[in-house]
Write a protein that holds these residues in place. Sequence first.
Motif, PDB file in Angstrom:
ATOM      1  N   GLN A   1       0.810  -1.220   0.000  1.00 20.07           N
ATOM      2  CA  GLN A   1       0.000   0.000   0.000  1.00 20.07           C
ATOM      3  C   GLN A   1       0.840   1.265   0.000  1.00 20.07           C
ATOM      4  O   GLN A   1       0.454   2.274  -0.588  1.00 20.07           O
ATOM      5  CB  GLN A   1      -0.919   0.018   1.236  1.00 20.07           C
TER       6      GLN A   1
ATOM      7  N   ARG B   1      -0.356  -8.625   1.458  1.00 14.38           N
ATOM      8  CA  ARG B   1      -0.214  -7.223   1.044  1.00 14.38           C
ATOM      9  C   ARG B   1       1.232  -6.752   1.070  1.00 14.38           C
ATOM     10  O   ARG B   1       1.512  -5.594   0.756  1.00 14.38           O
ATOM     11  CB  ARG B   1      -1.067  -6.330   1.949  1.00 14.38           C
TER      12      ARG B   1
ATOM     13  N   ASN C   1      -3.802   5.961  -0.615  1.00 18.11           N
ATOM     14  CA  ASN C   1      -4.043   4.589  -1.066  1.00 18.11           C
ATOM     15  C   ASN C   1      -3.584   4.413  -2.511  1.00 18.11           C
ATOM     16  O   ASN C   1      -4.340   4.618  -3.452  1.00 18.11           O
ATOM     17  CB  ASN C   1      -5.520   4.248  -0.915  1.00 18.11           C
TER      18      ASN C   1
ATOM     19  N   PRO D   1      -1.819   1.358  -4.315  1.00 18.85           N
ATOM     20  CA  PRO D   1      -1.266   0.004  -4.234  1.00 18.85           C
ATOM     21  C   PRO D   1      -0.131  -0.232  -5.223  1.00 18.85           C
ATOM     22  O   PRO D   1      -0.178   0.199  -6.374  1.00 18.85           O
ATOM     23  CB  PRO D   1      -2.471  -0.883  -4.564  1.00 18.85           C
TER      24      PRO D   1
END
Length: 442
Positions: A278, A300, A340, A342
């Motif tokens: 992230q 993640r 945000n 990614p």
Amino acid sequence: MSKVKYPKYKPSKTLWQEQIPSHWQETELRMLFADNKHKNIELVERNLLSLSYGKLKRKDIDNATGLVPASFEGYQIIDEGYIVLRFTDLQNDKKSLRVGYANEKGIITNAYIGLSPKAYIHSKYYYYQLHFLDKIKYFYNLGGGVRQSLAYKEFGRETVLIPDMKEQIRIANYLDYKIAMAERFIRKKRQILSLYVERRKSLTRKLVNSETVKFLRLSSIAPPIQRPINRNDNVLYTPVGLYNRGRGLFHKEPTLGSELGDSNFYYIKKDDVILSGQFAWEGSVALVGVDDENCIASHRYPVLNCNTDIIIPEYLFSFFTISDGHFFLDYHSKGAAGRNRPLNPRTIIKEKIPVPDIKLQAKLIELIEQENELKSLINNEITLVEEYKTALIAEAVTGKIDVRDFEIPEIVEEESYEELEEELSIVADGETKYESDENPNY
């Protein structure tokens, strides 16, 4: 070092303090503070503030991100000396600091409680008193409702301590001085660490521009690796998270397998290079050390496993912390929703990165070892300073120590921290001593 106690004490009515100095008074908080109802009608105030880690910080009202209201007219106007309390979602978040002190006029969300002084008091002292309650997690015993929140109507009936006005000022000034000194001490330590970091980055820049450099595809020299855990509901696992700006990783609270949630988790091993899925664009990258062995990372966090015949982990980590490597992290992080963005691990591993001769890369090993040793030392000192600050505030605001005769010295350019270091060593050894001219009357 000895600390002075008050000569006499009496029982306290509060649930969080057994005794207080005999001349102190007690009352309900609502007798000293009103619930702020000053709305920002017609947007008369534009200094937007937010409560973060117990500090009220400015935000750009024209470029605010996150949960932004349709209008800031519903926000409350707070003045210097107000105290802000965030008593929402008490059942889920038990780590945040929920008390802030306003050093300036501004606006803040109406979801928070704004305490407006309505009596002849020194509100900074009461900020420290409420901060003490925040640190001992007292508020979590009070909330109610599905999301466990706490309103002024209920909290206003809590008992607070009342030294006389001059004493309130003395205590607040004493704590301001001591805490500011502790924070300057830590800043100086971090400045030393930054010199080590810059030395390592400088060498990495030289290696990137070495005549021996070859441009090799990341997937061929440091492919992603996954080591799935065989999740056991009754086993404790230690997840990790990453700091930004290449400051390494941290361990989260050990968690039972049954409480890990829906994410997939993978073991990490020493010399892995781990990226944040992230926040890679903010430089969230780390080199896994021996102390991180067998911790786990969720899906993640892409993990790269270096082919050490071609590229050493120290070089790959350091490369991602300089502008050349950060370019790839930023370019392959897409999105526009605030922070945000990614990272796309499938595209970044197709990039070709500069790889110098393996013998040149090895020069980074010793530098990173020295950097990590210093970082560990400073992190331990920061932990100790935080414990020191918490203990100091608790002692002063509850009357365990008497600071009325403490004289605040002038701050000189070349400040000495010998006294602070002595006090920190006492905190570490748990050897605090108290003195009194009389035997305390308990």
